[in-house]
Each structure stands twice: as C-alpha cells, then as structure tokens.
Design an enzyme around this catalytic site. Structure first.
Site, PDB file in Angstrom:
ATOM      1  CD  GLU A 102     -37.992  -2.146  23.161  1.00 14.13           C
ATOM      2  OE1 GLU A 102     -36.755  -2.053  23.013  1.00 14.13           O
ATOM      3  OE2 GLU A 102     -38.708  -2.887  22.469  1.00 14.13           O
ATOM      4  CG  ASP A 103     -35.397   1.012  21.470  1.00 14.43           C
ATOM      5  OD1 ASP A 103     -36.493   0.446  21.657  1.00 14.43           O
ATOM      6  OD2 ASP A 103     -34.767   0.937  20.400  1.00 14.43           O
ATOM      7  CG  ASP A 106     -44.214   3.821  17.182  1.00 12.17           C
ATOM      8  OD1 ASP A 106     -45.011   4.739  17.412  1.00 12.17           O
ATOM      9  OD2 ASP A 106     -43.790   3.578  16.042  1.00 12.17           O
ATOM     10  CG  PHE A 155     -38.011   7.971  12.516  1.00 11.65           C
ATOM     11  CD1 PHE A 155     -38.411   6.680  12.843  1.00 11.65           C
ATOM     12  CD2 PHE A 155     -36.693   8.175  12.123  1.00 11.65           C
ATOM     13  CE1 PHE A 155     -37.522   5.616  12.775  1.00 11.65           C
ATOM     14  CE2 PHE A 155     -35.791   7.110  12.055  1.00 11.65           C
ATOM     15  CZ  PHE A 155     -36.216   5.833  12.384  1.00 11.65           C
ATOM     16  CG  ASP A 162     -31.714   1.462  13.643  1.00  9.07           C
ATOM     17  OD1 ASP A 162     -32.591   1.265  14.505  1.00  9.07           O
ATOM     18  OD2 ASP A 162     -31.736   0.939  12.521  1.00  9.07           O
ATOM     19  NE  ARG A 168     -28.373   0.018  15.891  1.00 14.16           N
ATOM     20  CZ  ARG A 168     -29.643  -0.339  15.996  1.00 14.16           C
ATOM     21  NH1 ARG A 168     -30.374   0.146  16.973  1.00 14.16           N
ATOM     22  NH2 ARG A 168     -30.182  -1.169  15.138  1.00 14.16           N
TER      23      ARG A 168
END
Ligand code: 5GP
Ligand code: MG
Length: 179
Positions: A102-103, A106, A155, A162, A168
């Site tokens: 997973e990127d 959060d 963020f 993105d 991206r």
C-alpha cells in the site's frame, strides 16, 4: 527548494528519490529474508502503490507472484462512509502468504477493511507493507509489518500518490505548502 504545482495547489519536495529508494531497498531485504521458502503473493493496491510496487518488487529476490487489486467506492449507504470494496482479487489466496503493498496508511480504516476482506478467503498469513505511515492520524489499530517511512500528518503527492488524479508521475515525494 524545488516546487511542484498540481492544479491549484503548491507542493515542496519533502522526501527525495534517493531517500525513498534507500528505504524501499531496506524493506525489500527484510521481506526477502522473512518470506524465503514461502512463495508469497504480493497484492499492490492500485493506483497509488504502482510505483512503490515496481521499485520494491525488483529488489525482492525470492520466487513470488504479483497481482494488483483496487478499491472501489462502496455502492450502498454505509455508516462509516469511507469503506471501499476490494476488487480484482484474481488469484486464489487460500493457503497463501499474502503481502498487501500500500502507498500510505492514514487513518488505517482502508487497511483494516482490506485485511478483514482478505481474511475471509483463508490465506496462510497476511502481511502489510506500506511505503508511508502517518502515525498521528491512525484511528484504528492496524498491523504494519513493513514500513518504509513515517511522516507527519500533512498531505503529500508524488511517487504514485495523487492530488485529484494528478501528481503521481514524480520521482520525489512532495508535501502541500501551507499558505
Ligand atoms: P486511510 O483509510 O488510511 O485513512 O486512507 C488511506 C488512503 O487515503 C490511501 O491509500 C490514500 O489513497 C489516501 N491518502 C491518505 N493520506 C494521503 C496523502 O497525504 N496524500 C495522498 N495523495 N493520498 C492520501
Ligand atoms: Mg491507496
């Protein structure tokens, strides 16, 4: 400091490519060591993890399979609102050692839901590998076996992540500038 404009927002480099790749290699070595003889099945989550997965898996040197999954917005009304359905699970994961790639984690809600969904298919084990974790934003307890970097609760975009679909395609990771 190098700036990046994505649509209406301005971002500044916060994690340069060299540092990302150093941490990706470290984690790939940990996975290679732990998963030896287990023929793991890697499940990178589209779209955000595509670049991370490409770099990570080129450094994993044991036999393994790779199959991409995606999260679709949940169609009905749901109390939590944010829950999304896992789609594209093409491989039978029964009895497999699964590694979710997973990127970013959060609140952790997406990952918690994903683990719950995958567990229903009776894999031998589920490991979580995240490029980034925001420890201060976590709302639920999620097991994170492999993590490249912890970041503050800001963020970010770039390296697969993105802002409104754009941003991206960069080598570095950028943080939103506070006006
Ligand atoms: P969670 O369910 O853990 O709150 O959300 C995880 C998802 O939110 C990530 O897979 C990613 O798509 C998105 N996300 C969370 N933080 C960021 C961020 O800083 N930048 C971007 N681009 N996406 C984020
Ligand atoms: Mg994601």
């Amino acid at each position: 400091m190098e700036k990046l404009q994505v649509k209406d927002k301005s971002f500044a480099v916060s994690i340069p490519e060299a540092k990302i790749l150093e941490q990706v290699r470290r984690v790939a070595a940990e996975i290679t060591r732990d998963m030896e003889g287990k023929d793991p099945l890697f499940l990178p989550v589209l779209n955000g993890a595509f670049m991370f997965a490409a770099d990570l898996l080129r450094e994993v040197t044991i036999p393994c399979e790779i199959s991409f999954i995606k999260l679709a917005s949940y169609a009905g009304t749901h109390s939590t609102g944010a829950i999304r359905e896992v789609i594209g699970l093409a491989k039978d994961i029964t009895g497999r050692h699964v590694v979710i790639v997973e990127d970013i984690i959060d609140s952790g809600l997406t990952m918690a839901h994903m683990i719950e969904t995958l567990e229903k298919h009776n894999p031998a084990s589920i490991s979580v590998c995240a490029l980034l974790v925001k420890p201060d934003a976590l709302k639920v307890e999620v097991p994170i076996h492999y993590r490249c970097m912890d970041i503050p609760n800001d963020f970010i975009v770039g390296y697969g992540l993105d802002y409104d679909g754009f941003g991206r395609n960069t080598r570095d990771i950028y943080t939103l500038c506070k006006e």
